[in-house]
Enzyme design. Structure first.
Site, PDB file in Angstrom:
ATOM      1  NE  ARG A  76      -1.877   3.323   2.673  1.00 34.86           N
ATOM      2  CZ  ARG A  76      -1.270   4.466   2.918  1.00 34.86           C
ATOM      3  NH1 ARG A  76       0.033   4.521   3.031  1.00 34.86           N
ATOM      4  NH2 ARG A  76      -1.958   5.567   3.064  1.00 34.86           N
ATOM      5  CG  HIS A  81       4.051   7.214  -0.400  1.00 37.80           C
ATOM      6  ND1 HIS A  81       3.580   8.476  -0.122  1.00 37.80           N
ATOM      7  CD2 HIS A  81       3.697   6.441   0.657  1.00 37.80           C
ATOM      8  CE1 HIS A  81       2.979   8.469   1.057  1.00 37.80           C
ATOM      9  NE2 HIS A  81       3.032   7.245   1.547  1.00 37.80           N
TER      10      HIS A  81
END
Length: 121
Positions: A76, A81
């Site tokens: 995740r 990011h």
């Protein structure tokens, strides 16, 4: 954390895993690479799974070590990011080789929790 809250996160995880299977059903890797909508849907579901995992208590995670909780949470973070871009070969490997087994594990955990609830009545 109350079992009810844990169960809500587990159902979120399970729903998103099943969505991933539905999104990619009968799809080849080449088709996946060409289908931006499916890529984005799968990525979003993986992000939601990771976020739900991050909300599970540590003692719960330790009780069920057969599930790669930390890997889900790390994935995740990488997706959110975009560390070094997204490697769709890795995503596809997760879809094909990890998610189906993880679904079975999460379903078993939910049954286990619901069984504990019935026994405490």
């Amino acid at each position: 954390m109350p079992k009810k809250d844990v169960r809500a996160f587990l159902y979120d995880i399970l729903e998103n895993m099943k969505d991933i299977i539905d999104f990619t059903n009968d799809m080849t890797f080449d088709e996946f690479l060409k289908d931006k909508k499916t890529q984005k849907a799968v990525i979003r579901s993986l992000e939601v799974i990771g976020e739900a995992v991050k909300n599970l208590p540590e003692d719960f995670i330790n009780k069920y070590p057969q599930v790669p909780w930390k890997g889900m949470a790390r994935l995740r973070d990488k997706l959110i990011h975009h560390y070094f871009g997204i490697n769709y070969e890795i995503i596809w490997d997760i879809v094909i080789n990890k998610v189906p087994n993880d679904i079975k594990e999460i379903e078993e955990i939910i049954k286990d929790i619901e069984g504990e609830d019935e026994n405490s009545i």
